[in-house]
Enzyme design. Structure first.
Site, PDB file in Angstrom:
ATOM      1  N   VAL A 623       0.927  -1.051  -0.064  1.00  0.00           N
ATOM      2  CA  VAL A 623       0.006   0.156   0.018  1.00  0.00           C
ATOM      3  C   VAL A 623       0.836   1.273  -0.001  1.00  0.00           C
ATOM      4  O   VAL A 623       1.773   1.268   0.714  1.00  0.00           O
ATOM      5  CB  VAL A 623      -0.912  -0.044   1.154  1.00  0.00           C
ATOM      6  CG1 VAL A 623      -1.788   1.419   1.445  1.00  0.00           C
ATOM      7  CG2 VAL A 623      -1.847  -1.195   1.415  1.00  0.00           C
ATOM      8  N   ALA A 625       3.062   2.360  -2.188  1.00  0.00           N
ATOM      9  CA  ALA A 625       4.398   2.112  -2.907  1.00  0.00           C
ATOM     10  C   ALA A 625       5.335   2.266  -1.471  1.00  0.00           C
ATOM     11  O   ALA A 625       5.306   1.386  -0.654  1.00  0.00           O
ATOM     12  CB  ALA A 625       4.745   3.205  -3.827  1.00  0.00           C
ATOM     13  N   GLY A 678       3.001   5.543 -18.722  1.00  0.00           N
ATOM     14  CA  GLY A 678       3.123   4.162 -17.795  1.00  0.00           C
ATOM     15  C   GLY A 678       2.658   4.503 -16.314  1.00  0.00           C
ATOM     16  O   GLY A 678       3.025   3.632 -15.316  1.00  0.00           O
ATOM     17  N   ASP A 692      -8.151  -2.482  -7.409  1.00  0.00           N
ATOM     18  CA  ASP A 692      -6.731  -2.265  -6.696  1.00  0.00           C
ATOM     19  C   ASP A 692      -7.055  -1.448  -5.285  1.00  0.00           C
ATOM     20  O   ASP A 692      -6.469  -1.765  -4.377  1.00  0.00           O
ATOM     21  CB  ASP A 692      -6.012  -1.818  -7.785  1.00  0.00           C
ATOM     22  CG  ASP A 692      -4.573  -1.657  -7.294  1.00  0.00           C
ATOM     23  OD1 ASP A 692      -4.169  -2.710  -7.048  1.00  0.00           O
ATOM     24  OD2 ASP A 692      -3.900  -0.548  -7.321  1.00  0.00           O
ATOM     25  N   LYS A 696      -6.234  -2.468  -1.379  1.00  0.00           N
ATOM     26  CA  LYS A 696      -5.443  -2.084  -0.447  1.00  0.00           C
ATOM     27  C   LYS A 696      -6.272  -1.344   0.740  1.00  0.00           C
ATOM     28  O   LYS A 696      -5.746  -1.581   2.033  1.00  0.00           O
ATOM     29  CB  LYS A 696      -4.717  -0.798  -0.951  1.00  0.00           C
ATOM     30  CG  LYS A 696      -3.855  -0.896  -2.138  1.00  0.00           C
ATOM     31  CD  LYS A 696      -3.381   0.285  -2.796  1.00  0.00           C
ATOM     32  CE  LYS A 696      -2.267  -0.034  -4.105  1.00  0.00           C
ATOM     33  NZ  LYS A 696      -2.209   1.123  -5.098  1.00  0.00           N
TER      34      LYS A 696
HETATM   35 MG    MG Z   1      -1.936   1.274 -10.635  1.00  0.00          MG
END
Ligand code: MG
Ligand code: ASP
Length: 832
Positions: A623, A625, A678, A692, A696
């Site tokens: 979670v 990063a 990206g 996603d 988290k």
């Molecule tokens: Mg993502």
């Protein structure tokens, strides 16, 4: 007695002994001669003892066994043994003495031949004959060495120890009659002052002048007997290693030689397999307080190990680690043992009768069982002996059948500094436990000179390394990484590992090696460490198909110390293997959220395993990063705080999208741009569907002590179903475009109220939801930029104002950075 006194009386102050490998080949003998010459030049008051040439004693025994079968087929082997000595003689003895020397040599060799003929004739090899047979090894080697050294040292003399060392008639391991022996030694040196005797090691003779031997490896003992009789200043044992090592260097490459240690420590080390010195050797030296010096004839410049009255002075708590590679554990157990006197006596008596050597014994204070270790060759006889001794009790079912456990190794830590120092066992077992090594039996003598553990044979080498690393501040600590997944995060991690290697090595004494590497296609392994600069090419060339199961089996099979499993995939089947990996006490570092966001039961199971085994499972990068979100929640909970509510923006992708979705912008174009940069998953719907984020949030809820399931989280879709159902990414953009106007309207409405759109995840009171919301300038989530993540934690401690963590929350750099931080943390943990 002062030095000059005894020099005057016997003129010897050093005994040098050279072992089999030191005199293994003519070249080796030449360097031994150099060592003797140098010692003699320093002071001529020396005496030398030698072993048989390397391997010769074993070959003589084999010859005797073959001959005793009564056939002639020992001849070839005999010819080789003869040849080997002749080659040495021809190479080493100068021309002018060679003829004469070969004559004498031939006499001795024909005597050897006769003995073998005799054995073959009567088809019997008695211990007495075997001793005679073995004596040729030392007699031949000492003779050849004397002949070779004479041109340089004219005072050199061949001395057959049978003329000096008198023993009883226990052939194979005779006991020395010190009174007679010392008398003989003193007389010899009195009668022949100024000579340099080259003495045959290992052999002696009985009162009746029969040849005896002092036990295998007994040349050391010869040196000690002579040294003690002459009260020399030092007994030097020249061997093929740099002294007594902290561990077997074949098992632990970081092992180093111990500069100084006590007799007791040396004895303890050699009982447990450090083959540097023959234990009985120490006794005569110890009684006379004569130091032993262990030197390497292959590297005479190395200072070696001094063995004397002082214990090892090293900083570490132990002096060394010793091992016996293969033992068998036998356990006698049953109610019939408890509280009954004389059981141990009968047990050991039965074994003694069969001449079985017991390596170690352990009895629990419940007295329910007595376990003992013997060498595997004795296992069956030992079991039989015990079972026949206790046959009656077994019939009555009060003693069980003897349980046998095979394929075990003994690892002992040794050192006088251990005495009275608490925490050594803790350190030992901590280190073993951390590396998943199961301890089968533990023994500590009350002398506290050693702590011995029995482990599975396959764990033996690993145990030595783990313990060595724990006790000796060896310069290198290795972490052995097995990495699955080389996508954006995995490859960035590899780049970081490579670029940080030097700093980690210099500043943290940490060497992180990647031993196993896999992508979805192939896997590759290199126990020495994969060259990180070339990982991509190496993996590209790898032909072994990737199979998670096999990858993990290989990792476990390699059984390296400080192994770490790193999962940089987002695969379910990789995360399904976590439990087994943690069970094997291999820590895991991963940004993969699958395991923690699956069923609660599974999440809980992993927690339980880690707590039970003390193995680390580090997923801080699940979670936010690199942001310290999970660790902060963990710390709050640990300190007794209760998390009441969490509100957060947890998707860097969605954060970016709504931050850039400003006046005049078209949403579908924003998505396309984000994808090009990206910032999105390959299929942007994987971000936009909110899954996603929900994952988290679920993890944060669980970390906050709420046992939520995915079903408990309500996801409000930000796009209509037809976008998500689109058949391809291109089709998705077409559908998304048709929705642009609707979103623009919504944005404008919100803007009119002075607010912005934010995709917010929230849980409170056991309920979670993920939805698009409008927030005003008073809200902490109003001011965000780029891929910022933000989390606001409301807890009992932080009730008025929530605790806020904010920062860049996406990107391979920060995520891989977090993974690396977690790996390093493991490394530093292992070291401490
Ligand atoms: Mg993502
Ligand atoms: N040559 C004998 C042996 O191999 C004695 C020794 O080397 O010390 O056991």
């Amino acid at each position: 007695m002062s030095m000059s006194d005894h020099q005057n009386r016997f003129a010897v102050d050093r005994v040098l002994k050279f072992g089999g490998t030191s005199v293994g080949t003519p070249v080796r003998i030449k360097s031994v001669i150099e060592i003797i010459k140098k010692a003699y030049a320093d002071s001529p008051h020396i005496a030398v003892t030698v072993s048989a040439f390397g391997g010769i004693t074993d070959r003589l025994i084999a010859l005797g066994k073959i001959a005793s079968r009564g056939k002639d087929d020992y001849q070839n082997e005999l010819a080789e043994v003869i040849e080997c000595h002749k080659i040495s003689a021809n190479t080493l003895i100068p021309q002018e003495r060679l003829l004469e020397a070969l004559k004498t040599l031939d006499q001795t060799l024909s005597e050897l031949r006769k003995v073998l003929e005799g054995v073959s004739l009567i088809k019997e090899l008695s211990p007495k004959t075997l001793d005679l047979l073995m004596s040729f090894g030392e007699r031949l080697s000492a003779f050849i060495i004397v002949e070779a050294i004479l041109p340089d040292i004219s005072q050199a003399r061949f001395l057959d120890a049978r003329d000096l060392i008198k023993t009883d008639r226990t052939f194979g391991k005779a006991r020395v009659d010190f009174k007679e022996t010392n008398k003989n030694i003193l007389k010899y040196f009195y009668d022949f002052p100024g000579v340099l005797p080259i003495i045959t090691g290992f052999i002696g003779s009985s009162k009746e002048n029969e040849t005896t031997t002092l036990g295998r490896g007994g040349s050391d003992y010869t040196a000690a007997i002579i040294g003690a009789a002459l009260n020399v200043n030092v007994i030097e044992i020249w061997t093929d290693v740099n002294g007594v090592m902290t561990a077997d260097p074949r098992k632990e490459p970081c092992a180093f030689s111990i500069p100084e240690m006590s007799y007791k420590e040396a004895m303890e080390m050699s009982y447990f397999g450090a083959k540097v010195i023959h234990p009985p050797t120490i006794v005569p030296a110890l009684e006379k307080n004569i130091p032993l010096l262990i030197k390497n004839s292959f590297s005479p410049e190395v200072s070696g190990t001094w063995i004397g009255t002082v214990s090892s002075k090293s900083e570490s708590l132990i002096c060394g680690i010793s091992t016996i590679d293969d033992v068998v554990l036998l356990c006698l157990q049953g109610t019939g043992i408890v509280g009954v006197c004389g059981m141990a006596k009968r047990l050991f008596g039965a074994l003694a009768e069969k001449g079985i050597n017991i390596i170690l014994i352990s009895q629990g204070s419940s007295e329910h069982s007595i376990c003992l270790a013997v060498s595997p060759s004795f296992a069956d006889i030992a079991k039989e002996a015990i079972e026949s001794e206790f046959a009656l009790e077994m019939q009555a079912n009060i003693i069980d059948e003897v349980a046998i456990e095979q394929n075990l190794s003994v690892v002992a830590v040794v050192g006088e500094n251990m005495r009275g120092a608490p925490g050594i066992a803790g350190k030992l077992f901590g280190a073993l436990g951390k590396n998943g090594i199961n301890v089968i039996a533990i023994i500590q003598g009350s002398s506290e000179l050693n702590i011995t553990v029995v482990v599975k044979k396959e764990d033996g080498v690993k145990a030595v390394r783990v313990v060595h690393e724990a006790f000796f501040l060896s310069p290198r600590k290795n972490l052995n990484v097995f990495l699955v997944g080389v996508g954006l995060i995995g490859s960035t991690l590899l780049k970081k590992l490579e670029s940080h290697a030097q700093i980690l090595h210099d500043e943290y004494s940490l060497d992180i090696r990647v031993i196993g590497l896999a992508n979805s296609r192939a896997m590759t392994f290199d126990p020495q460490g994969i060259k990180l600069k070339e990982w991509s090419a190496i993996l590209g060339r790898a032909s072994e198909k990737m199979d998670v199961k096999v990858f993990i089996e290989r990792m476990m099979h390699l059984n390296l110390i400080n192994t770490v499993f790193v999962d940089c995939t987002s695969d379910q089947d990789v995360s399904d293997a976590y439990e087994a990996i943690l069970q094997a006490r291999i820590p895991i570092v991963t940004p993969n959220k699958k395991a923690n966001s699956g069923r609660y039961e599974n999440y809980e199971k992993l927690k339980r395993v880690t707590t039970k085994n003390g193995t680390k499972f580090l997923y801080g990068s699940n979670v936010g990063a690199g942001l310290p979100i999970i660790s902060t929640i963990n710390e709050l909970v640990r300190s007794g705080d209760k998390i009441l509510k969490v509100e957060a923006i947890l998707s860097g992708t969605l954060s970016y999208l709504f931050n850039s979705f400003t006046e005049g912008k078209v949403f579908s174009e924003e998505v396309r741009e984000a994808q090009m940069k990206g910032y999105t998953e390959p299929d942007p719907r994987d971000d936009l569907n909110g899954m996603d984020v929900a994952r988290k949030l679920l993890i944060l809820a669980r970390e906050s002590d709420y046992p939520l399931e995915m079903d408990d989280i309500v996801i409000q879709r930000i796009l209509p179903e037809n976008c998500f159902n689109a058949s391809s990414v291109d089709d998705f953009y077409v559908k998304l475009k048709s929705h642009d106007e609707q979103l623009a309207v919504k944005r404008r409405e919100v803007q009119k109220e002075g607010k912005v759109l934010r995709f917010i995840a929230k849980f409170e009171k056991g309920q979670g939801d993920v939805s698009l919301q409008a927030v005003g300038p008073e809200h902490p989530f109003y001011n965000l930029s780029g891929t910022d993540n933000i989390i606001a934690i409301t807890s009992e401690f932080y009730r008025e104002n929530p605790l806020i963590i904010k920062g860049q929350g996406a990107g391979a750099e920060v995520t891989a950075g977090k993974v690396l931080t977690d790996i390093i943390r493991l490394g530093l943990d292992h070291i401490s």
